[in-house]
Design a protein around this motif. Sequence first.
Motif, PDB file in Angstrom:
ATOM      1  N   MET A   1       0.984  -1.337  -0.197  1.00  0.00           N
ATOM      2  CA  MET A   1       0.049  -0.055   0.042  1.00  0.00           C
ATOM      3  C   MET A   1       0.923   1.452   0.081  1.00  0.00           C
ATOM      4  SD  MET A   1      -3.047   1.376   2.860  1.00  0.00           S
ATOM      5  CE  MET A   1      -3.103  -0.441   3.161  1.00  0.00           C
ATOM      6  N   ARG A   2       0.871   2.010  -1.024  1.00  0.00           N
ATOM      7  CA  ARG A   2       1.633   3.327  -1.157  1.00  0.00           C
ATOM      8  C   ARG A   2       1.014   4.520  -0.401  1.00  0.00           C
ATOM      9  NH1 ARG A   2       6.037   3.089  -3.709  1.00  0.00           N
ATOM     10  NH2 ARG A   2       5.878   5.178  -4.357  1.00  0.00           N
ATOM     11  N   LEU A   3      -0.384   4.480   0.025  1.00  0.00           N
ATOM     12  CA  LEU A   3      -0.733   5.605   0.514  1.00  0.00           C
ATOM     13  C   LEU A   3      -1.618   5.229   1.601  1.00  0.00           C
ATOM     14  CD1 LEU A   3      -1.829   8.805   0.233  1.00  0.00           C
ATOM     15  CD2 LEU A   3      -3.726   7.905  -1.173  1.00  0.00           C
ATOM     16  N   SER A   4      -1.737   6.021   2.847  1.00  0.00           N
ATOM     17  CA  SER A   4      -2.580   5.719   3.962  1.00  0.00           C
ATOM     18  C   SER A   4      -3.249   7.130   4.601  1.00  0.00           C
ATOM     19  CB  SER A   4      -1.910   5.004   4.836  1.00  0.00           C
ATOM     20  OG  SER A   4      -0.946   5.804   5.730  1.00  0.00           O
ATOM     21  N   VAL A   5      -4.272   7.160   5.190  1.00  0.00           N
ATOM     22  CA  VAL A   5      -4.759   8.202   5.675  1.00  0.00           C
ATOM     23  C   VAL A   5      -5.007   7.813   7.285  1.00  0.00           C
ATOM     24  CG1 VAL A   5      -6.871   9.886   5.732  1.00  0.00           C
ATOM     25  CG2 VAL A   5      -5.833   9.006   3.594  1.00  0.00           C
ATOM     26  N   SER A   6      -4.794   8.583   7.989  1.00  0.00           N
ATOM     27  CA  SER A   6      -5.119   8.327   9.440  1.00  0.00           C
ATOM     28  C   SER A   6      -5.636   9.679  10.024  1.00  0.00           C
ATOM     29  CB  SER A   6      -3.792   8.385  10.299  1.00  0.00           C
ATOM     30  OG  SER A   6      -3.966   7.831  11.476  1.00  0.00           O
ATOM     31  N   THR A   7      -7.115   9.338  10.698  1.00  0.00           N
ATOM     32  CA  THR A   7      -7.837  10.416  11.140  1.00  0.00           C
ATOM     33  C   THR A   7      -8.043  10.071  12.821  1.00  0.00           C
ATOM     34  OG1 THR A   7      -9.856   9.229  10.562  1.00  0.00           O
ATOM     35  CG2 THR A   7      -8.789  10.906   8.991  1.00  0.00           C
ATOM     36  N   HIS A   8      -7.509  10.934  13.509  1.00  0.00           N
ATOM     37  CA  HIS A   8      -7.906  10.963  14.934  1.00  0.00           C
ATOM     38  C   HIS A   8      -7.529   9.732  15.571  1.00  0.00           C
ATOM     39  CE1 HIS A   8      -9.817  14.981  14.495  1.00  0.00           C
ATOM     40  NE2 HIS A   8     -10.549  14.638  13.676  1.00  0.00           N
ATOM     41  N   ALA A   9      -6.510   8.945  15.141  1.00  0.00           N
ATOM     42  CA  ALA A   9      -6.287   7.692  15.785  1.00  0.00           C
ATOM     43  C   ALA A   9      -5.287   8.037  16.926  1.00  0.00           C
ATOM     44  CB  ALA A   9      -5.665   6.934  14.816  1.00  0.00           C
ATOM     45  N   PRO A  10      -5.107   7.150  17.991  1.00  0.00           N
ATOM     46  CA  PRO A  10      -4.423   7.064  19.239  1.00  0.00           C
ATOM     47  C   PRO A  10      -2.908   6.875  18.613  1.00  0.00           C
ATOM     48  CG  PRO A  10      -6.006   5.825  19.908  1.00  0.00           C
ATOM     49  CD  PRO A  10      -6.179   6.057  18.324  1.00  0.00           C
ATOM     50  N   PRO A  11      -1.853   7.530  19.480  1.00  0.00           N
ATOM     51  CA  PRO A  11      -0.210   7.401  18.794  1.00  0.00           C
ATOM     52  C   PRO A  11       0.062   6.094  17.916  1.00  0.00           C
ATOM     53  CG  PRO A  11      -0.519   8.536  21.046  1.00  0.00           C
ATOM     54  CD  PRO A  11      -2.167   8.077  20.610  1.00  0.00           C
ATOM     55  N   GLN A  12      -0.224   5.144  18.753  1.00  0.00           N
ATOM     56  CA  GLN A  12       0.571   3.873  18.252  1.00  0.00           C
ATOM     57  C   GLN A  12      -0.126   3.364  16.838  1.00  0.00           C
ATOM     58  OE1 GLN A  12       3.169   2.512  19.238  1.00  0.00           O
ATOM     59  NE2 GLN A  12       3.288   1.517  17.488  1.00  0.00           N
ATOM     60  N   PRO A  13      -1.448   3.424  16.965  1.00  0.00           N
ATOM     61  CA  PRO A  13      -2.031   3.279  15.418  1.00  0.00           C
ATOM     62  C   PRO A  13      -1.513   4.077  14.428  1.00  0.00           C
ATOM     63  CG  PRO A  13      -3.751   2.982  17.211  1.00  0.00           C
ATOM     64  CD  PRO A  13      -2.569   3.347  17.777  1.00  0.00           C
ATOM     65  N   ARG A  14      -1.488   5.341  14.633  1.00  0.00           N
ATOM     66  CA  ARG A  14      -1.143   6.138  13.523  1.00  0.00           C
ATOM     67  C   ARG A  14       0.318   5.940  13.218  1.00  0.00           C
ATOM     68  NH1 ARG A  14      -2.559  12.775  13.750  1.00  0.00           N
ATOM     69  NH2 ARG A  14      -4.861  12.470  13.407  1.00  0.00           N
ATOM     70  N   ARG A  15       1.167   5.773  14.321  1.00  0.00           N
ATOM     71  CA  ARG A  15       2.563   5.310  13.953  1.00  0.00           C
ATOM     72  C   ARG A  15       2.585   3.941  13.221  1.00  0.00           C
ATOM     73  NH1 ARG A  15       6.876   4.668  12.533  1.00  0.00           N
ATOM     74  NH2 ARG A  15       8.944   4.422  13.646  1.00  0.00           N
ATOM     75  N   ASP A  16       1.785   2.953  13.411  1.00  0.00           N
ATOM     76  CA  ASP A  16       1.725   1.703  12.750  1.00  0.00           C
ATOM     77  C   ASP A  16       1.294   1.914  11.269  1.00  0.00           C
ATOM     78  OD1 ASP A  16       2.499   0.604  15.064  1.00  0.00           O
ATOM     79  OD2 ASP A  16       0.460  -0.337  15.509  1.00  0.00           O
ATOM     80  N   ARG A  17       0.201   2.645  11.082  1.00  0.00           N
ATOM     81  CA  ARG A  17      -0.103   2.947   9.745  1.00  0.00           C
ATOM     82  C   ARG A  17       1.086   3.647   8.864  1.00  0.00           C
ATOM     83  NH1 ARG A  17      -4.183   4.588  12.122  1.00  0.00           N
ATOM     84  NH2 ARG A  17      -6.268   4.138  12.113  1.00  0.00           N
ATOM     85  N   TYR A  18       1.790   4.594   9.612  1.00  0.00           N
ATOM     86  CA  TYR A  18       2.861   5.245   8.896  1.00  0.00           C
ATOM     87  C   TYR A  18       4.088   4.232   8.673  1.00  0.00           C
ATOM     88  CZ  TYR A  18       6.702   8.254   7.808  1.00  0.00           C
ATOM     89  OH  TYR A  18       7.778   8.595   7.270  1.00  0.00           O
ATOM     90  N   ALA A  19       4.196   3.749   9.518  1.00  0.00           N
ATOM     91  CA  ALA A  19       5.661   2.511   9.479  1.00  0.00           C
ATOM     92  C   ALA A  19       5.213   1.680   8.366  1.00  0.00           C
ATOM     93  CB  ALA A  19       5.637   1.853  10.706  1.00  0.00           C
ATOM     94  N   ALA A  20       3.678   1.260   7.969  1.00  0.00           N
ATOM     95  CA  ALA A  20       3.271   0.267   6.973  1.00  0.00           C
ATOM     96  C   ALA A  20       3.645   0.483   5.677  1.00  0.00           C
ATOM     97  CB  ALA A  20       2.129  -0.176   6.967  1.00  0.00           C
ATOM     98  N   ARG A  21       3.956   2.039   5.374  1.00  0.00           N
ATOM     99  CA  ARG A  21       4.344   2.675   3.985  1.00  0.00           C
ATOM    100  C   ARG A  21       5.560   2.003   3.603  1.00  0.00           C
ATOM    101  NH1 ARG A  21       0.665   3.224   5.370  1.00  0.00           N
ATOM    102  NH2 ARG A  21       0.634   1.626   3.609  1.00  0.00           N
ATOM    103  N   PRO A  22       5.548   1.541   2.211  1.00  0.00           N
ATOM    104  CA  PRO A  22       6.869   1.097   1.589  1.00  0.00           C
ATOM    105  C   PRO A  22       7.595   2.430   1.351  1.00  0.00           C
ATOM    106  CG  PRO A  22       5.242   1.020  -0.016  1.00  0.00           C
ATOM    107  CD  PRO A  22       4.453   1.669   1.278  1.00  0.00           C
ATOM    108  N   PRO A  23       8.901   2.114   1.119  1.00  0.00           N
ATOM    109  CA  PRO A  23       9.595   3.379   0.439  1.00  0.00           C
ATOM    110  C   PRO A  23       9.033   4.051  -0.676  1.00  0.00           C
ATOM    111  CG  PRO A  23      11.093   1.322   0.937  1.00  0.00           C
ATOM    112  CD  PRO A  23       9.647   1.150   1.031  1.00  0.00           C
ATOM    113  N   GLY A  24       8.923   5.251  -0.610  1.00  0.00           N
ATOM    114  CA  GLY A  24       8.423   6.263  -1.420  1.00  0.00           C
ATOM    115  C   GLY A  24       7.028   6.181  -1.433  1.00  0.00           C
TER     116      GLY A  24
END
Length: 109
Positions: A1-24
């Motif tokens: 998945m090259r794009l993710s959107v996070s809305t009003h999530a607690p810190p860890q789920p926001r971090r996890d969604r961010y970390a799941a991004r592939p390079p680029g």
Amino acid sequence: MRLSVSTHAPPQPRRDRYAARPPGGTACFVGERGQVTLDVSADLLRRQVTLVGSWTFSKQGQAECAEFVAERKVDVERLFTHRWRLEQAEEAYRLFDTQTTGKAVILPS
């Protein structure tokens, strides 16, 4: 998945969604509240990940999300962790205010 959107999530789920991004890839945090700790060098620069922040969705952004969901037949129901009827709205908002819930929906009575 090259794009993710996070809305009003607690810190860890926001971090996890961010970390799941592939390079680029690109991640977008929408809305206020919540903190996320990132290592700028390791998490952004070396992975060449773009991080976008927005206070709210534009009408255009909302339309694009709706199109994405419709075209890909995304099972939106699976995203919700809590469901309330309209007459339970006061209770729902008290729980929302604790910032401990996942995604929720208030349905008509």
